[in-house]
Design a protein around this motif. Structure first.
Motif, PDB file in Angstrom:
ATOM      1  N   VAL A 168      -4.309  11.120  -1.605  1.00 57.98           N
ATOM      2  CA  VAL A 168      -3.165  11.061  -2.515  1.00 57.98           C
ATOM      3  C   VAL A 168      -3.275   9.761  -3.291  1.00 57.98           C
ATOM      4  CG1 VAL A 168      -0.660  10.820  -2.705  1.00 57.98           C
ATOM      5  CG2 VAL A 168      -1.636  12.465  -1.094  1.00 57.98           C
ATOM      6  N   TYR A 169      -3.190   9.857  -4.613  1.00 61.89           N
ATOM      7  CA  TYR A 169      -3.224   8.663  -5.462  1.00 61.89           C
ATOM      8  C   TYR A 169      -2.018   8.700  -6.400  1.00 61.89           C
ATOM      9  CZ  TYR A 169      -4.891   4.922  -8.482  1.00 61.89           C
ATOM     10  OH  TYR A 169      -5.004   3.756  -9.180  1.00 61.89           O
ATOM     11  N   ILE A 170      -1.172   7.690  -6.300  1.00 64.61           N
ATOM     12  CA  ILE A 170       0.005   7.560  -7.166  1.00 64.61           C
ATOM     13  C   ILE A 170      -0.236   6.348  -8.051  1.00 64.61           C
ATOM     14  CG2 ILE A 170       2.515   7.374  -7.253  1.00 64.61           C
ATOM     15  CD1 ILE A 170       2.596   8.382  -4.368  1.00 64.61           C
ATOM     16  N   GLU A 171      -0.667   6.610  -9.270  1.00 70.02           N
ATOM     17  CA  GLU A 171      -1.076   5.516 -10.164  1.00 70.02           C
ATOM     18  C   GLU A 171       0.087   4.596 -10.503  1.00 70.02           C
ATOM     19  OE1 GLU A 171      -3.990   4.942 -14.017  1.00 70.02           O
ATOM     20  OE2 GLU A 171      -3.054   6.885 -13.659  1.00 70.02           O
ATOM     21  N   THR A 172       1.264   5.182 -10.703  1.00 68.92           N
ATOM     22  CA  THR A 172       2.454   4.383 -11.022  1.00 68.92           C
ATOM     23  C   THR A 172       3.564   4.753 -10.035  1.00 68.92           C
ATOM     24  OG1 THR A 172       1.845   4.431 -13.367  1.00 68.92           O
ATOM     25  CG2 THR A 172       4.075   3.704 -12.820  1.00 68.92           C
ATOM     26  N   PRO A 173       3.670   4.044  -8.919  1.00 66.08           N
ATOM     27  CA  PRO A 173       4.735   4.343  -7.959  1.00 66.08           C
ATOM     28  C   PRO A 173       6.102   4.262  -8.628  1.00 66.08           C
ATOM     29  CG  PRO A 173       3.135   2.837  -7.004  1.00 66.08           C
ATOM     30  CD  PRO A 173       2.800   2.945  -8.457  1.00 66.08           C
TER      31      PRO A 173
END
Length: 266
Positions: A168-173
């Motif tokens: 899982v990659y959340i570029e802009t939390p």
């Protein structure tokens, strides 16, 4: 570790990087046991996506056929620039049945740092996945982030979910606060392997907290020799067997212990 000049250089560079990751856990973090799944999860979680080819960090097509999970970056994998923090779980017990799950709290105090969470497990040999573990991250607003570009439906579809690596990659939390990281056992087929261990690595603006409470463990030693196999002959159970058993137990214990755990012998 930068991009190699030729395909022939990629395997030895990856092997060398894996060796350094294992050495880091053993020498710097003083880990007695380091699973291959943890080494692999660490490398993948710190990989840089090469934006000159198709796919970006936020693109659900990553990994893609051009670069896999990206280019190995040991600095980002092991010692990222502050305020990013690295944390991990090397879960050696794991799951024993479908429907089981583990939850972890990711306490994000800096939302300028992208969140990367990688789950790796080794599936028993077979033509398809025999064990299906799923990774889900829930943000403080209640939004669910599924791994590998899947959603709540496709993650349970065996024709789609065919990887033993989930990221899982959340570029802009969206915000700071508590993110819940879930590892769920969607499918568990019985094999000679028994339980299903896994490794989890995070990179974010805050630490990962294992919410398991401290545990008291008592190691019972049989000094009579009644449990020795006949092949042992006249060996001394207090030396030839018990000493090795205690050393093995302590090594495994150190791999999973947390502050507050206590161990004693009888």
């Amino acid at each position: 570790v930068g991009a190699p000049a030729s395909l022939a250089q990629q395997p030895p560079l990856a092997a060398g990087a894996a060796t350094l990751v294992r050495q880091y856990y053993q020498d710097t973090l003083k880990r007695e046991f380091v699973s291959a799944a943890l080494v692999r999860a660490t490398l993948i979680n710190g990989a840089d996506v090469i934006t000159s080819t198709e796919g970006t960090e936020s693109d659900p097509e990553v990994p893609d056929v051009h670069q896999g999970w990206g280019r190995i970056d040991l600095g980002q994998a092991l010692d990222p620039t502050s305020p990013a923090e690295i944390d991990f779980v090397d879960e050696i017990d794991g799951f024993t049945a479908a429907g089981e799950g583990h939850e972890y709290s990711l306490d994000v105090t800096d939302s300028t740092v992208p969140i990367a969470v990688t789950l790796v497990y080794h599936d028993p040999p077979g033509q398809a996945l025999l064990r299906d573990l799923d990774l889900i991250v829930e943000d403080p607003d209640g939004n669910l982030h599924y791994a590998n570009g899947l959603d709540g439906t496709t993650r349970s579809d065996p024709s789609v979910d065919q990887s033993n690596v989930e990221r899982v990659y959340i570029e802009t939390p969206p915000t700071t606060g508590e993110y819940t990281v879930r590892v769920e056992c969607e499918d568990f087929q019985e094999t000679t392997w028994g339980h299903q261990p896994y490794a989890l690595v995070t990179r974010a603006g805050g630490p990962l907290n294992d919410e398991r409470p401290p545990t008291d463990v008592v190691l019972a030693l049989d000094m009579s020799g009644s449990m020795l196999h006949a092949a042992c002959g006249t060996c001394d159970p207090t030396i030839a067997v018990l000493e090795d058993a205690v050393e093995l137990f302590i090594a495994l214990w150190q791999a999973v212990t947390i502050p507050g755990d206590r161990i004693s012998t009888v």
